[in-house]
Write a protein that holds these residues in place. Structure first.
Motif, PDB file in Angstrom:
ATOM      1  N   ILE A 197      40.618  39.347  38.239  1.00  0.00           N
ATOM      2  CA  ILE A 197      40.198  40.511  39.033  1.00  0.00           C
ATOM      3  C   ILE A 197      39.239  40.079  40.133  1.00  0.00           C
ATOM      4  O   ILE A 197      39.352  40.519  41.283  1.00  0.00           O
ATOM      5  N   ASN A 198      38.284  39.201  39.797  1.00  0.00           N
ATOM      6  CA  ASN A 198      37.369  38.679  40.823  1.00  0.00           C
ATOM      7  C   ASN A 198      38.132  37.935  41.905  1.00  0.00           C
ATOM      8  O   ASN A 198      37.838  38.061  43.103  1.00  0.00           O
ATOM      9  N   LYS A 199      39.106  37.151  41.496  1.00  0.00           N
ATOM     10  CA  LYS A 199      39.904  36.368  42.441  1.00  0.00           C
ATOM     11  C   LYS A 199      40.706  37.286  43.366  1.00  0.00           C
ATOM     12  O   LYS A 199      40.795  37.058  44.587  1.00  0.00           O
ATOM     13  N   GLN A 200      41.284  38.351  42.804  1.00  0.00           N
ATOM     14  CA  GLN A 200      42.065  39.287  43.613  1.00  0.00           C
ATOM     15  C   GLN A 200      41.180  40.041  44.598  1.00  0.00           C
ATOM     16  O   GLN A 200      41.552  40.235  45.766  1.00  0.00           O
TER      17      GLN A 200
ATOM     18  N   GLN B   9      35.954  45.818  38.039  1.00  0.00           N
ATOM     19  CA  GLN B   9      35.634  44.390  37.980  1.00  0.00           C
ATOM     20  C   GLN B   9      34.228  44.176  37.416  1.00  0.00           C
ATOM     21  O   GLN B   9      34.020  43.332  36.533  1.00  0.00           O
ATOM     22  N   GLN B  10      33.242  44.936  37.899  1.00  0.00           N
ATOM     23  CA  GLN B  10      31.862  44.759  37.454  1.00  0.00           C
ATOM     24  C   GLN B  10      31.702  45.098  35.974  1.00  0.00           C
ATOM     25  O   GLN B  10      31.069  44.357  35.219  1.00  0.00           O
ATOM     26  N   ILE B  11      32.296  46.223  35.573  1.00  0.00           N
ATOM     27  CA  ILE B  11      32.155  46.652  34.182  1.00  0.00           C
ATOM     28  C   ILE B  11      32.888  45.699  33.247  1.00  0.00           C
ATOM     29  O   ILE B  11      32.378  45.346  32.177  1.00  0.00           O
ATOM     30  N   LEU B  12      34.078  45.250  33.642  1.00  0.00           N
ATOM     31  CA  LEU B  12      34.827  44.311  32.817  1.00  0.00           C
ATOM     32  C   LEU B  12      34.061  42.998  32.665  1.00  0.00           C
ATOM     33  O   LEU B  12      34.061  42.393  31.584  1.00  0.00           O
ATOM     34  N   SER B  13      33.391  42.568  33.729  1.00  0.00           N
ATOM     35  CA  SER B  13      32.608  41.327  33.656  1.00  0.00           C
ATOM     36  C   SER B  13      31.484  41.463  32.630  1.00  0.00           C
ATOM     37  O   SER B  13      31.250  40.555  31.824  1.00  0.00           O
TER      38      SER B  13
END
Length: 791
Positions: A441-444, A666-670
């Motif tokens: 997700i970060n990469k995308q 992305q932030q919450i998943l991290s």
């Protein structure tokens, strides 16, 4: 008796403080995360339910093609016509037009963004509670306004707002006739002020059937059938829009969307109301289940390996006459007590982290202490974790042979060891999966942010044309900006890249009377220059050609291809906008494709036309002092619209608006992935402690026989890291399948290279190695004399 059970359970927990702490910490963290996600899910799925009160409320949707989903915008005449033509089925209709307007009270003025112009029955159909005023009559007077509590406080402080006079857009004075409670986050309608729609109804555009300007909600009779009613909309549309449909070559259809379904409706996601994504909800739900599973596995693993420590206790109690059933319930009671302690602690953690969680979600969410479902969730957690997860350790402990237990010859067996290894594999498989998802997700998001969109977005301001003053003076505003040496370009247009682009039907040369659809941009002659677009065939608009304003268009490469032409062949071909114009225009230029919508969508055909429908101003600034350049734009704006505050955004910040849900996800998943790996490593730490303690004598003998510290560390670590490596092998294919499916949401996406999965596995193994090394190093460095004497 219960008190005695609790006392015994508490004493036993305190006997092994390390294992109890690890269990409580892991469970508390897991339950806190699960409660956060649970509250989010409850908030999402309860959207709009609070103000429906069982009423059959639907939003009218209009589609230009029966095969395509409808859009929520219709025009003013629909509501009265529906009431007139379907009196038995439709009881009430409410129109809502969302606007932003300047409100002034004494020396305070605000450009309000959430002003709802609505019919007088708005507060009767929807049950938004009024703390002051009568819902049935608050909007009856054309000169009335209803404010939310926070808005009223912004204007009037602690004074009573009822009867106060405010001015709207320097035109009319309105009296406050009601104060509504602040709209909760679980409503797709979100207003600060409600004004009678009669102000708008007098304007010419409002009575044009083809226009898209307001939402229309209908309240059906209890005996009305939605499907039956929708079947009768075809003659209704023919009656009122037959001429327009024939002229445009389309067949509009109407449908009804239940109010409770609007929030998750993809078709209407471009409207100016709050929407959610069921996929995000399901992702969060999956994370909650996985994290709670990791915590439960920790609990089962650590409780089971404590069996050897408690073997003599179990043997003694059995010799004294304790039944297996009694022992099992004692151990289950300990599990329940530990889970209850974790639930209590998790409530404190939840309250502590709610402000941060709300900021990540993008809206305020509170802990609903007065609701039953919070305590139902906690009760369910105690049952699932305390009873079900506690059953396996309880059965293992209560099944010990008293003779072997008292002799100290108790062994957990290969089956028990294998089961613990399986649990560790499951834990770290989940961790590898979550870490992989976070990396991709970060990469995308980085790929999307860094992609060349085909236009120059740097140092470009977006100034909305959202009030009468700037609209009436936009030409002079533009000219003064163009004369300033710090401004590189200025363009008036209907929508900036990343904003909304209307879709129209066209008649086109070479289409054999087929209707051709394309997105449209209504702009001035400086559009291409300001955005830095590339002309690949023909020419740009030019004031040297007197016919360009009324007779010319530009199209993008995709539009030329869609029409069956190369860019060069498209030059000189004619188009006619069926919805806006009666005369044909000629293509004078073709621009290279650029991403004017989200990268989740492919590039669509685009027609750029000089037309009087300007909604924003793009101001391209030259390099230098950015703050000074913005200040000069503000000064020029203030001359054109002195009563209105200068508001702007940067074109390169549209990224955050287009992908804000993905960024939040992305932030919450991290964060949640980090919590998952921490909980899993706590279990591994406990397992390492148990392994080191069990092999104390072996380690002492090996050191006496000459084994080095490094060899002993390797000996202890390899057995503990084997399940972690196996977990990586299992999780990587699953992560690939799931994340590849997620990437399909984007028309432009990053690749799934092997190193992404390798990195996720490496991170997991490194963290696990770091965790295990604490106990391994301590055991390896111990004095072998003490190790052997302890045996």
């Amino acid at each position: 008796m219960i008190k005695n059970y609790i006392t015994i359970a508490w004493r036993n927990l305190m006997k092994s403080k390390v294992f109890s702490f690890i269990n409580i910490f892991g469970l508390t963290t897991g339950i806190t995360v699960c409660m956060m996600i649970f509250l989010f899910i409850m908030n999402e799925f309860s959207v709009d339910n609070f103000h429906v009160n069982g009423k059959n409320i639907y939003r009218v949707m209009r589609a230009p093609d029966p095969s395509k989903p409808g859009v929520p915008y219709v025009s003013g005449p629909y509501a009265p016509a529906l009431l007139n033509d379907f009196p038995g089925e439709i009881k009430q209709a409410v129109r809502i037009l969302i606007s932003n307007d300047l409100f002034v009270f004494e020396n305070r003025s605000f450009n309000e963004k959430r002003v709802y112009f609505a019919d007088s029955n708005f507060f009767s159909v929807f049950s938004f509670p009024l703390v002051k005023g009568n819902p049935a009559t608050a909007l009856n007077d054309m000169g009335s306004v209803v404010m939310t509590e926070s808005t009223a406080k912004k204007y009037f402080g602690n004074a009573d707002p009822m009867g106060k006079i405010v001015e709207i857009d320097k035109e009319r004075k309105l009296k406050v006739t009601g104060v509504a409670r602040d709209v909760p986050s679980n409503s797709h309608l979100n207003f600060d002020m409600v004004v009678p729609i009669a102000h708008i109804a007098r304007q010419k555009f409002f009575s044009v059937w083809i226009n898209n300007d307001n939402f229309t909600y209908v309240l059906l009779d209890d005996h009305a059938n939605k499907a039956s009613l929708e079947k009768r909309f075809a003659p209704f549309m023919q009656k009122y829009m037959g001429a327009d449909m024939q002229r445009m070559g389309v067949k509009f259809t109407l449908s009804l969307t239940p109010l409770k379904d609007i929030y998750f409706e993809d078709a209407s996601s471009f409207d100016n109301v709050r929407h959610g994504d069921k996929k995000v909800v399901y992702v969060f739900l999956s994370i909650a289940v996985l994290i709670l599973l990791i915590a439960c596995i920790n609990f089962m693993n650590l409780s089971t390996i404590r069996a050897a420590e408690r073997s003599k206790e179990v043997g003694l109690r059995k010799v004294m006459g304790a039944l297996r059933k009694t022992l099992a319930w004692q151990f289950i009671g300990e599990s329940v007590l530990l889970t209850i302690i974790s639930c209590i602690l998790s409530l404190g953690l939840l309250q502590l982290f709610m402000p941060l969680y709300s900021s990540l979600l993008g809206y305020s969410i509170a802990v609903p202490y007065s609701t039953w479902y919070l305590y139902a969730f906690l009760g369910g957690t105690v049952i699932v974790v305390g009873l079900l997860a506690g059953c396996y350790p309880a059965l293992i402990l209560s099944a010990f042979s008293p003779i072997e237990a008292l002799k100290g010859k108790l062994k957990l067996g290969k089956a028990g060891s294998f089961f613990r290894q399986v649990l560790v594999v499951v834990q770290f498989s989940i961790s590898v999966f979550l870490i992989t998802g976070t990396i991709i997700i970060n990469k995308q998001m980085s790929f999307v942010k860094d992609k060349n969109l085909g236009y120059n977005k740097e140092q470009t301001l977006i100034v909305p044309i959202d009030n009468g003053d700037i609209y009436n003076h936009m030409v002079s505003f533009k000219r003064e900006l163009e004369n300033n040496p710090n401004v590189a370009g200025v363009s008036l247009m209907s929508g900036e890249p990343g904003g909304f682009f209307d879709e129209f039907t066209f008649e086109a040369e070479g289409q054999d009377n087929k209707i051709w659809k394309a997105r449209t941009e209504f702009s001035d002659f400086e559009y291409v220059k300001t955005l830095g677009l590339k002309i690949i065939a023909g020419r740009d608009f030019s004031s040297q050609y007197s016919t360009d304003t009324a007779s010319s268009v530009l199209i993008n490469r995709t539009a030329a291809t869609s029409l069956g032409f190369t860019p060069g062949q498209a030059i000189g071909k004619w188009l006619k906008n069926s919805g806006r114009e009666t005369e044909r225009r000629r293509v004078v230029g073709v621009v290279e494709d650029f991403n004017f919508t989200s990268l989740k969508q492919g590039i669509e055909p685009l027609v750029i036309s000089p037309y009087d429908d300007k909604r924003v101003v793009l101001v391209k600034l030259k390099g230098g002092n950015l703050a000074n350049n913005i200040a000069l734009v503000k000064n020029i704006y203030t001359k054109a619209a002195p009563a209105y505050p200068f508001e702007y955004t940067f074109l390169d910040q549209k990224f955050d608006d287009l992908y804000k849900k993905d960024i939040r996800q992305q932030q919450i998943l991290s964060i949640f992935s980090g919590m998952a790996i921490i909980i899993a490593c706590l279990g591994l730490f406990g397992l390492a402690s148990f392994t080191a303690a069990k092999r104390t004598k072996e380690i002492g003998v090996r050191k006496v026989l000459g084994s080095s510290v490094q060899n002993i560390i390797l000996l202890l670590s390899k057995d503990l890291l084997k399940p972690v490596l196996l977990a990586a092998v299992i999780a990587i294919p699953v992560a690939y399948a799931v994340m590849n499916n997620w990437l399909q949401n984007f028309a432009y996406r990053t690749g799934l290279q092997w190193w992404v999965f390798g990195l996720a596995a490496l991170i997991t193994v490194a963290i696990a190695m770091f965790t295990v090394s604490f106990k391994a190093v301590k055991a390896a460095m111990a004095n072998p004399t003490k190790s052997l004497r302890s045996e």
